[in-house]
Design an enzyme around this catalytic site. Sequence first.
Site, short mmCIF file in Angstrom:
data_model
loop_
_atom_site.label_atom_id
_atom_site.label_comp_id
_atom_site.label_asym_id
_atom_site.label_seq_id
_atom_site.Cartn_x
_atom_site.Cartn_y
_atom_site.Cartn_z
N CYS A 1 -51.82 -42.08 63.59
CA CYS A 1 -53.12 -41.74 64.18
C CYS A 1 -54.17 -41.45 63.10
O CYS A 1 -55.28 -41.99 63.14
CB CYS A 1 -52.98 -40.58 65.17
SG CYS A 1 -51.95 -39.22 64.59
N1 LIG Z 1 -48.12 -37.67 68.92
C1 LIG Z 1 -48.98 -38.48 68.32
O1 LIG Z 1 -50.21 -38.28 68.40
C2 LIG Z 1 -48.49 -39.69 67.55
C3 LIG Z 1 -49.45 -40.57 67.04
C4 LIG Z 1 -49.03 -41.71 66.32
C5 LIG Z 1 -47.66 -41.93 66.11
N2 LIG Z 1 -46.76 -41.01 66.59
C6 LIG Z 1 -45.34 -41.30 66.33
O2 LIG Z 1 -44.73 -41.72 67.54
C7 LIG Z 1 -43.37 -41.27 67.59
C8 LIG Z 1 -43.19 -40.42 68.86
O3 LIG Z 1 -44.12 -39.34 68.79
P1 LIG Z 1 -44.25 -38.28 69.95
O4 LIG Z 1 -45.44 -37.46 69.63
O5 LIG Z 1 -44.13 -38.94 71.26
O6 LIG Z 1 -42.92 -37.40 69.66
P2 LIG Z 1 -42.18 -36.39 70.63
O7 LIG Z 1 -43.12 -35.93 71.70
O8 LIG Z 1 -41.56 -35.37 69.74
O9 LIG Z 1 -41.04 -37.30 71.31
C9 LIG Z 1 -40.05 -37.98 70.58
C10 LIG Z 1 -38.94 -38.38 71.55
O10 LIG Z 1 -37.94 -39.11 70.84
C11 LIG Z 1 -36.66 -38.90 71.45
N3 LIG Z 1 -35.66 -38.61 70.41
C12 LIG Z 1 -34.57 -39.36 70.17
N4 LIG Z 1 -33.87 -38.91 69.14
C13 LIG Z 1 -34.51 -37.82 68.71
C14 LIG Z 1 -34.25 -36.91 67.67
N5 LIG Z 1 -33.20 -37.03 66.86
N6 LIG Z 1 -35.10 -35.89 67.52
C15 LIG Z 1 -36.19 -35.75 68.34
N7 LIG Z 1 -36.48 -36.63 69.34
C16 LIG Z 1 -35.64 -37.65 69.52
C17 LIG Z 1 -36.84 -37.80 72.46
O11 LIG Z 1 -36.96 -38.46 73.73
P3 LIG Z 1 -35.69 -38.77 74.64
O12 LIG Z 1 -34.88 -37.52 74.68
O13 LIG Z 1 -36.28 -39.16 75.93
O14 LIG Z 1 -34.95 -39.90 73.95
C18 LIG Z 1 -38.19 -37.19 72.13
O15 LIG Z 1 -38.82 -36.69 73.26
C19 LIG Z 1 -43.13 -40.48 66.30
O16 LIG Z 1 -42.52 -41.30 65.35
C20 LIG Z 1 -44.54 -40.09 65.87
O17 LIG Z 1 -44.67 -39.88 64.48
C21 LIG Z 1 -47.14 -39.93 67.32
#
Ligand SMILES: NC(=O)c1ccc[n+]([C@@H]2O[C@H](COP(=O)([O-])OP(=O)(O)OC[C@H]3O[C@@H](n4cnc5c(N)ncnc54)[C@H](OP(=O)(O)O)[C@@H]3O)[C@@H](O)[C@H]2O)c1
Length: 343
Positions: free
Chosen positions: A152
């Site tokens: 982002c």
């Molecule tokens: N948040 C932002 O603004 C943003 C922006 C750009 C890029 N990103 C990237 O997009 C990806 C997802 O971000 P997010 O903000 O959606 O993250 P999040 O809310 O922390 O969700 C990540 C999801 O991944 C799954 N997961 C599977 N293995 C995991 C592990 N070992 N530890 C933690 N979670 C695990 C879980 O879902 P399940 O239990 O359903 O499998 C968890 O809910 C990341 O790589 C992040 O850097 C995020």
Amino acid sequence: MKAAILGTTGYTGLLLARLLADHPEVDQILPVSSSKAGRKLSEVDPGFQDPKAKIPDEGTLQSLETAQDQNPEVVFSALPHLESARLCAPFLGKSVIIDLSADFRLKSIETFRAAYGSPPPRADLLDQAVYGLTEWHREAVRSSDLIANPGCYPTSVLLPLLPVARAGLIGGEIHVSSISGISGAGRKVKAEYLFCERSENACAYAPGKRHRHVSEMEEQLRGEAPEASILFVPHLAPLRKGMTSTIMVPLSRKVTEQEVAALFDSAYGAAPFVGLRGSGIPQTAEVRGSNRCDIGWQIEGGTLLLFSVLDNLMKGASGQAVQNMNVRMGFPETSGLSLAGEI
Ligand SMILES: NC(=O)c1ccc[n+]([C@@H]2O[C@H](COP(=O)([O-])OP(=O)(O)OC[C@H]3O[C@@H](n4cnc5c(N)ncnc54)[C@H](OP(=O)(O)O)[C@@H]3O)[C@@H](O)[C@H]2O)c1
């Protein structure tokens, strides 16, 4: 078309499910969850609506193996870095992968190691990955089966900076000050992100090279300006979502605001999701819920000031991922994505 989402119950995964449920070209969604397979998506996100019943088994979250058996055409990986490449790579060769994590974004193994503390989990695939900043790599995205969706902060910094770099206007170290909403840190439970810690509170964090996204910004920027370097200071502010970056570029020569306007017009005149605001300073609320990045600019002495805003979960993550799917699959680039956003 059938699309799977890995990591569905995180913020970007939940938003992907909502976007795909509304997408005119997607007929089936396979929402994968490592922690909640077997439960209904509507239990995790009661606001989720699936009027066309695109999710099988009345909206049930699936295991990775079940999704693999169903051969989705597109796989979105919304998993944390290091986990993501490991879990989504087995789909390569069968599905188009759009990875929202950092695992395929950097070409240099050493740079990845320095930023993330270990080598890229699938270094063997880095050559195949296209950096999915759609406006700059649209042609490569069209034919790639492995798309590394940008971070982002990098999206908010690179969209304004790349046209300026291409024009040779960078005359020294670039200073960037950015503000992010708390959802940028994901949905995981951590004391430092609790309401009582973050409301009425703002601070800088991970200044300079300590922020992982600096290497991503510099690697991309150096494709246009090989000597470019960035001093980056991000801040957390009490916003649910939204991101603004102020970029201070020492100019290599004198330019007028009109010349800068012409540069941006030529780079983004036909880009549906970049809003050009001239000398106006854009605000995060103006793009909330939309897939836009709006950009403004002013000249202050020998410094070009660039201002950008985006919704970190939309153009900063899931929205740009859907934009990349649209380009890759030959759908209209704006399909299923909002230009106007919310009030
Ligand atoms: N948040 C932002 O603004 C943003 C922006 C750009 C890029 N990103 C990237 O997009 C990806 C997802 O971000 P997010 O903000 O959606 O993250 P999040 O809310 O922390 O969700 C990540 C999801 O991944 C799954 N997961 C599977 N293995 C995991 C592990 N070992 N530890 C933690 N979670 C695990 C879980 O879902 P399940 O239990 O359903 O499998 C968890 O809910 C990341 O790589 C992040 O850097 C995020």
